[in-house]
Design an enzyme around this catalytic site. Structure first.
Site, short mmCIF file in Angstrom:
data_model
loop_
_atom_site.label_atom_id
_atom_site.label_comp_id
_atom_site.label_asym_id
_atom_site.label_seq_id
_atom_site.Cartn_x
_atom_site.Cartn_y
_atom_site.Cartn_z
N CYS A 110 60.01 -72.20 11.20
CA CYS A 110 60.98 -73.24 10.84
C CYS A 110 61.15 -74.35 11.88
O CYS A 110 61.38 -75.50 11.50
CB CYS A 110 62.34 -72.61 10.53
SG CYS A 110 62.27 -71.45 9.14
N HIS A 244 68.36 -77.55 10.92
CA HIS A 244 67.56 -76.79 9.97
C HIS A 244 68.46 -76.27 8.87
O HIS A 244 69.54 -75.73 9.12
CB HIS A 244 66.87 -75.65 10.69
CG HIS A 244 66.14 -74.72 9.78
ND1 HIS A 244 65.33 -75.16 8.76
CD2 HIS A 244 66.08 -73.36 9.74
CE1 HIS A 244 64.81 -74.13 8.12
NE2 HIS A 244 65.26 -73.02 8.70
N ASN A 275 66.23 -73.73 1.68
CA ASN A 275 65.57 -73.67 2.98
C ASN A 275 64.08 -73.94 2.78
O ASN A 275 63.35 -73.11 2.24
CB ASN A 275 65.80 -72.28 3.59
CG ASN A 275 65.10 -72.09 4.93
OD1 ASN A 275 64.31 -72.92 5.36
ND2 ASN A 275 65.40 -70.98 5.59
#
Length: 319
Positions: A110, A244, A275
């Site tokens: 990520c 994020h 996500n």
């Protein structure tokens, strides 16, 4: 010498998958997902490939920057879900957009986009490049166990990109890794060898939710405070935080622990996108750019965390 961001781009697949849609696939509900994750809907690929998304985001960033593909000196891809191990995302994007520069992929899960910015900075410092494309594309829908409600409700597909040029607007950065696969892992499926005796795990996202939450909040707070101190800026000077988009509760708890930054400065799109792993920061950055939220001279803080376990943060001056 470092770099400045010349332009941004992003792409989301056409298909919208809502929480109600998911409630017909697994035992869940809109209320359950919204309360625990903050996602209302996400985009998932039907015909789009990882490369298709990366190309679309790259072309949008090039158009926004006014840079032509042949002007690029380097392309860095950040992804954990490329269509092929080789060639990687960056090489496939290069081929499709008509660039001729060197290319390579990075896998830092990520935080991959932020790790890629740090790597790009090194090329600018060496003065071996003048224009660089950083592109992240993630087809997470292909890595999810769609019978596991603890993970399948979280993720979405998408791509984001940024074109970088010479400048001095990359002000500070922070990178961390605590290696191990006990909290988050996505096993590969190397199953061709007739000689290998170990049992292989299924190629899907495995995540220990509570441990991930603790790591995410603590690393996000630590990294943001660190890069702000390195850049010599205060919370009042920060125009926007691009975090994020893993879980709304994580973002909310982190901003509660960062009272020096006004809560409304934390940008959020997880309710619409889910996500999207390393693509979440460039997608959100592109949205802010195109909505006119960022003006030349604004200080922008980016923060990410995820598999590795890894985390990263940076401060850039816009324009």
């Amino acid at each position: 010498m470092s770099f400045r961001i010349l332009g941004t781009g992003s792409f989301l697949p056409q298909k919208v998958l809502t929480n109600d849609d998911l409630s017909h696939m697994v035992e869940t509900s809109d209320e359950w997902i919204t309360k625990r994750v903050g996602v209302k809907e996400r985009r998932v690929c039907t015909t789009e490939t990882n490369t298709d998304m990366g190309v679309a985001a790259a072309l949008a960033a090039l158009e926004d920057s006014g840079v032509k593909p042949e002007e690029l000196d380097l392309i860095i891809g950040a992804t954990i879900s490329a269509d092929t191990i080789s060639p990687g995302l960056a090489g496939m994007v290069q081929n499709r957009i008509g660039a001729t520069c060197p290319c390579f992929d990075m896998n830092a899960a990520c935080p991959g986009f932020l790790f890629a910015l740090e790597v790009a900075d090194g090329f600018f410092v060496k003065k071996t490049v003048k224009k660089v494309l950083v592109v992240s594309a993630e087809r997470m829908s292909g890595l999810i166990d769609w019978t596991d409600r603890s993970t399948c409700v979280i993720f979405g597909d998408g791509a984001g990109a940024a074109v970088l040029g010479e400048g001095d607007n990359y002000l500070a950065s922070e990178l961390h890794t605590a290696g191990g696969d006990d909290v988050i892992s996505i096993p590969t499926w190397w199953n061709n060898s007739p000689f290998y005796e170990h049992q292989l795990k299924q190629n899907k996202v495995n995540m220990a939710g509570q441990e991930t939450y603790k790591f995410a909040v603590s690393s996000m707070v630590r990294d943001i405070q660190s890069v702000m101190a390195k850049a010599g800026i205060t919370g009042e000077q920060v125009k926007a935080v691009v975090p994020h988009q893993a879980n709304y509760r994580i973002i909310n708890e982190a901003r509660r622990r960062l009272p020096e930054i006004a809560p409304e400065k934390f940008l959020i799109n997880i309710q619409r996108c889910g996500n999207t792993s390393s693509a979440s920061e460039p997608i959100l950055l592109d949205e802010a750019n195109r909505q006119g939220l960022l003006q030349p001279g604004d200080y922008v803080v980016l923060s990410a965390f995820g598999g590795g376990l890894s985390s990263a943060a940076s401060v850039v001056r816009w324009g």
